[in-house]
Design an enzyme around this catalytic site. Sequence first.
Site, PDB file in Angstrom:
ATOM      1  N   LYS A  89       6.092 -52.454  30.764  1.00 24.62           N
ATOM      2  CA  LYS A  89       4.848 -51.718  30.996  1.00 24.62           C
ATOM      3  C   LYS A  89       3.962 -52.361  32.050  1.00 24.62           C
ATOM      4  O   LYS A  89       3.057 -51.718  32.555  1.00 24.62           O
ATOM      5  CB  LYS A  89       4.102 -51.461  29.688  1.00 24.62           C
ATOM      6  CG  LYS A  89       3.318 -52.583  29.097  1.00 24.62           C
ATOM      7  CD  LYS A  89       2.434 -51.982  28.007  1.00 24.62           C
ATOM      8  CE  LYS A  89       1.618 -53.006  27.289  1.00 24.62           C
ATOM      9  NZ  LYS A  89       0.649 -52.376  26.406  1.00 24.62           N
ATOM     10  N   ASP A  90       4.231 -53.621  32.383  1.00 24.51           N
ATOM     11  CA  ASP A  90       3.456 -54.275  33.442  1.00 24.51           C
ATOM     12  C   ASP A  90       4.088 -54.099  34.822  1.00 24.51           C
ATOM     13  O   ASP A  90       3.543 -54.573  35.819  1.00 24.51           O
ATOM     14  CB  ASP A  90       3.308 -55.773  33.137  1.00 24.51           C
ATOM     15  CG  ASP A  90       2.433 -56.017  31.926  1.00 24.51           C
ATOM     16  OD1 ASP A  90       1.478 -55.241  31.724  1.00 24.51           O
ATOM     17  OD2 ASP A  90       2.708 -56.968  31.170  1.00 24.51           O
ATOM     18  N   ARG A 140      -6.327 -46.651  28.182  1.00 26.67           N
ATOM     19  CA  ARG A 140      -5.520 -45.709  27.399  1.00 26.67           C
ATOM     20  C   ARG A 140      -5.893 -45.764  25.913  1.00 26.67           C
ATOM     21  O   ARG A 140      -6.128 -44.732  25.272  1.00 26.67           O
ATOM     22  CB  ARG A 140      -4.028 -46.075  27.589  1.00 26.67           C
ATOM     23  CG  ARG A 140      -3.049 -45.306  26.749  1.00 26.67           C
ATOM     24  CD  ARG A 140      -1.648 -45.876  26.931  1.00 26.67           C
ATOM     25  NE  ARG A 140      -1.559 -47.278  26.525  1.00 26.67           N
ATOM     26  CZ  ARG A 140      -1.422 -47.686  25.271  1.00 26.67           C
ATOM     27  NH1 ARG A 140      -1.331 -46.816  24.289  1.00 26.67           N
ATOM     28  NH2 ARG A 140      -1.355 -48.975  24.981  1.00 26.67           N
ATOM     29  N   ARG A 141      -5.991 -46.974  25.381  1.00 27.61           N
ATOM     30  CA  ARG A 141      -6.349 -47.110  23.955  1.00 27.61           C
ATOM     31  C   ARG A 141      -7.789 -46.651  23.739  1.00 27.61           C
ATOM     32  O   ARG A 141      -8.086 -45.931  22.790  1.00 27.61           O
ATOM     33  CB  ARG A 141      -6.170 -48.575  23.521  1.00 27.61           C
ATOM     34  CG  ARG A 141      -4.698 -48.963  23.467  1.00 27.61           C
ATOM     35  CD  ARG A 141      -4.463 -50.448  23.259  1.00 27.61           C
ATOM     36  NE  ARG A 141      -3.034 -50.752  23.190  1.00 27.61           N
ATOM     37  CZ  ARG A 141      -2.484 -51.897  23.574  1.00 27.61           C
ATOM     38  NH1 ARG A 141      -3.233 -52.870  24.058  1.00 27.61           N
ATOM     39  NH2 ARG A 141      -1.180 -52.075  23.470  1.00 27.61           N
ATOM     40  N   ARG A 158     -10.157 -60.054  26.826  1.00 31.42           N
ATOM     41  CA  ARG A 158      -9.081 -60.528  27.688  1.00 31.42           C
ATOM     42  C   ARG A 158      -8.479 -61.790  27.094  1.00 31.42           C
ATOM     43  O   ARG A 158      -8.907 -62.277  26.065  1.00 31.42           O
ATOM     44  CB  ARG A 158      -9.607 -60.834  29.109  1.00 31.42           C
ATOM     45  CG  ARG A 158      -9.976 -59.624  29.951  1.00 31.42           C
ATOM     46  CD  ARG A 158      -8.791 -58.805  30.452  1.00 31.42           C
ATOM     47  NE  ARG A 158      -7.672 -59.568  30.984  1.00 31.42           N
ATOM     48  CZ  ARG A 158      -7.530 -59.990  32.224  1.00 31.42           C
ATOM     49  NH1 ARG A 158      -8.480 -59.789  33.107  1.00 31.42           N
ATOM     50  NH2 ARG A 158      -6.452 -60.654  32.601  1.00 31.42           N
ATOM     51  N   ARG A 164      -7.156 -63.803  21.895  1.00 31.90           N
ATOM     52  CA  ARG A 164      -7.748 -62.564  21.379  1.00 31.90           C
ATOM     53  C   ARG A 164      -7.886 -62.609  19.857  1.00 31.90           C
ATOM     54  O   ARG A 164      -8.905 -62.197  19.308  1.00 31.90           O
ATOM     55  CB  ARG A 164      -6.887 -61.371  21.779  1.00 31.90           C
ATOM     56  CG  ARG A 164      -6.946 -61.109  23.261  1.00 31.90           C
ATOM     57  CD  ARG A 164      -6.184 -59.852  23.615  1.00 31.90           C
ATOM     58  NE  ARG A 164      -6.065 -59.767  25.066  1.00 31.90           N
ATOM     59  CZ  ARG A 164      -5.947 -58.642  25.746  1.00 31.90           C
ATOM     60  NH1 ARG A 164      -5.895 -57.493  25.107  1.00 31.90           N
ATOM     61  NH2 ARG A 164      -5.844 -58.651  27.050  1.00 31.90           N
ATOM     62  N   CYS A 251      -1.006 -49.130  36.273  1.00 29.75           N
ATOM     63  CA  CYS A 251      -0.800 -49.563  34.894  1.00 29.75           C
ATOM     64  C   CYS A 251      -2.104 -49.526  34.119  1.00 29.75           C
ATOM     65  O   CYS A 251      -2.139 -49.713  32.923  1.00 29.75           O
ATOM     66  CB  CYS A 251      -0.109 -50.912  34.819  1.00 29.75           C
ATOM     67  SG  CYS A 251      -1.007 -52.228  35.597  1.00 29.75           S
TER      68      CYS A 251
HETATM   69  C1  DPM Z   1      -0.730 -52.925  30.263  1.00 33.46           C
HETATM   70  C2  DPM Z   1      -1.760 -52.633  29.367  1.00 33.46           C
HETATM   71  C3  DPM Z   1      -1.928 -53.778  28.574  1.00 33.46           C
HETATM   72  C4  DPM Z   1      -0.982 -54.748  29.013  1.00 33.46           C
HETATM   73  C5  DPM Z   1      -2.503 -51.332  29.314  1.00 33.46           C
HETATM   74  C6  DPM Z   1      -2.152 -50.436  28.128  1.00 33.46           C
HETATM   75  C7  DPM Z   1      -2.927 -53.950  27.474  1.00 33.46           C
HETATM   76  C8  DPM Z   1      -4.231 -54.452  27.988  1.00 33.46           C
HETATM   77  C9  DPM Z   1      -5.198 -54.784  26.880  1.00 33.46           C
HETATM   78  C10 DPM Z   1      -0.160 -52.059  31.298  1.00 33.46           C
HETATM   79  N1  DPM Z   1      -0.305 -54.217  30.062  1.00 33.46           N
HETATM   80  O1  DPM Z   1      -1.348 -50.752  27.258  1.00 33.46           O
HETATM   81  O2  DPM Z   1      -2.730 -49.333  28.067  1.00 33.46           O
HETATM   82  O3  DPM Z   1      -5.032 -54.405  25.725  1.00 33.46           O
HETATM   83  O4  DPM Z   1      -6.147 -55.486  27.184  1.00 33.46           O
HETATM   84  C11 DPM Z   1       0.666 -56.262  27.819  1.00 33.46           C
HETATM   85  C12 DPM Z   1       0.989 -56.504  26.448  1.00 33.46           C
HETATM   86  C13 DPM Z   1       2.396 -56.497  26.361  1.00 33.46           C
HETATM   87  C14 DPM Z   1       2.887 -56.275  27.650  1.00 33.46           C
HETATM   88  C15 DPM Z   1       0.027 -56.753  25.344  1.00 33.46           C
HETATM   89  C16 DPM Z   1      -0.503 -55.534  24.619  1.00 33.46           C
HETATM   90  C17 DPM Z   1       3.280 -56.739  25.156  1.00 33.46           C
HETATM   91  C18 DPM Z   1       3.971 -55.520  24.597  1.00 33.46           C
HETATM   92  C19 DPM Z   1       5.089 -54.898  25.393  1.00 33.46           C
HETATM   93  C20 DPM Z   1      -0.718 -56.135  28.470  1.00 33.46           C
HETATM   94  N2  DPM Z   1       1.824 -56.180  28.502  1.00 33.46           N
HETATM   95  O5  DPM Z   1      -0.361 -54.379  25.050  1.00 33.46           O
HETATM   96  O6  DPM Z   1      -1.091 -55.747  23.551  1.00 33.46           O
HETATM   97  O7  DPM Z   1       6.009 -55.580  25.872  1.00 33.46           O
HETATM   98  O8  DPM Z   1       5.072 -53.686  25.484  1.00 33.46           O
END
Ligand code: DPM
Length: 322
Positions: A89-90, A140-141, A158, A164, A251
């Site tokens: 997702k990143d 998104r959330r 952050r 967190r 993203c």
């Molecule tokens: C992206 C988002 C977030 C990450 C945006 C989203 C969360 C940011 C936040 C694109 N990357 O989800 O709408 O909550 O501040 C990220 C996480 C993981 C990969 C952590 C998470 C782990 C889970 C995975 C940060 N990137 O989403 O809590 O591998 O899917």
Amino acid sequence: MTASVSAPTHTVRIGSRKSQLALVQTYWVQAELQKQFPELTFEIHTMATQGDKILDVALAKIGDKGLFTKELEVGMLSHETDLAVHSLKDLPTNLPEGLTLGCITERENPADALVVHEKHRDKQLETLPPGAVIGTSSLRRLAQLRYHFPHLEFKDIRGNLNTRLQKLDEGGYDAIILAFAGLHRLEMGDRIHQVISPEVSLHAVGQGALGIECREGDQRILEVVQALEHTPTAQRCLAERSFLRELEGGCQVPIGVNTAIDKGQLTLIGMVASLDGQKLIKDTVIGASENAEQLGKDLANQLRQQGAQDILDEIFAMIQRG
Ligand code: DPM
């Protein structure tokens, strides 16, 4: 069974971010590849990305695509490393020239999860009191939860998962939202208080899967990484990524998805929501899983016809104004 490669060298260099989650994921890839290719040596090279260095600014404001991937990509293009492991997702939907998404691994549960402060242990998302403060940096959330629960408040958060969780425990928030997959991989699954249903929160594109990026046309490495490909996950994620690409979402956009494959049929649900939680446009497409990319485009066009582009344009303008 052991696959064979005609390797000019026996060493494969894997690029990874240094965060705890990134390393757990990279060690997993290294171990799986080592099992399949015992004759090769897999080395890990860690690098800090821009996203790891800038910790005090809300993600959406930085806005740069590839925040967590760019340094790893430079490493591959300059032949310092051969592949990079990312949380899918990143990984932006358009990769730099010369690089390709060589493999998508089997997905963990892609859902979002609620983690609550101790004082709310008898509560669910649905029963948190008015004004309860939810920590998230995900637009998104934020947009989806505002839409469903207008009485809740939202505050940026952050830092890595441990930071967190600590901020939550210290009382800075009533609850936070995190990916199920990240908590699970770090063996912090016991902190998950509620798995949030897709009716309330559609997950991010690619959430829960790992993407392995490598140089385009590097047959030796492509052959190696493809050993870890999980076809159903790959088809689902290709549909999701095509949907996001078509909407030109980076993203950090309030775009969510959900996918399933049953008897060769892929169902893709997608949504775009406004940040104030007033508008939420959602639709579904179903079709042959081999046509994953086309399904993503079809759904994007369907949502556009229902006004999704106006919502996104408004958000892009707002983010640019800062
Ligand atoms: C992206 C988002 C977030 C990450 C945006 C989203 C969360 C940011 C936040 C694109 N990357 O989800 O709408 O909550 O501040 C990220 C996480 C993981 C990969 C952590 C998470 C782990 C889970 C995975 C940060 N990137 O989403 O809590 O591998 O899917």
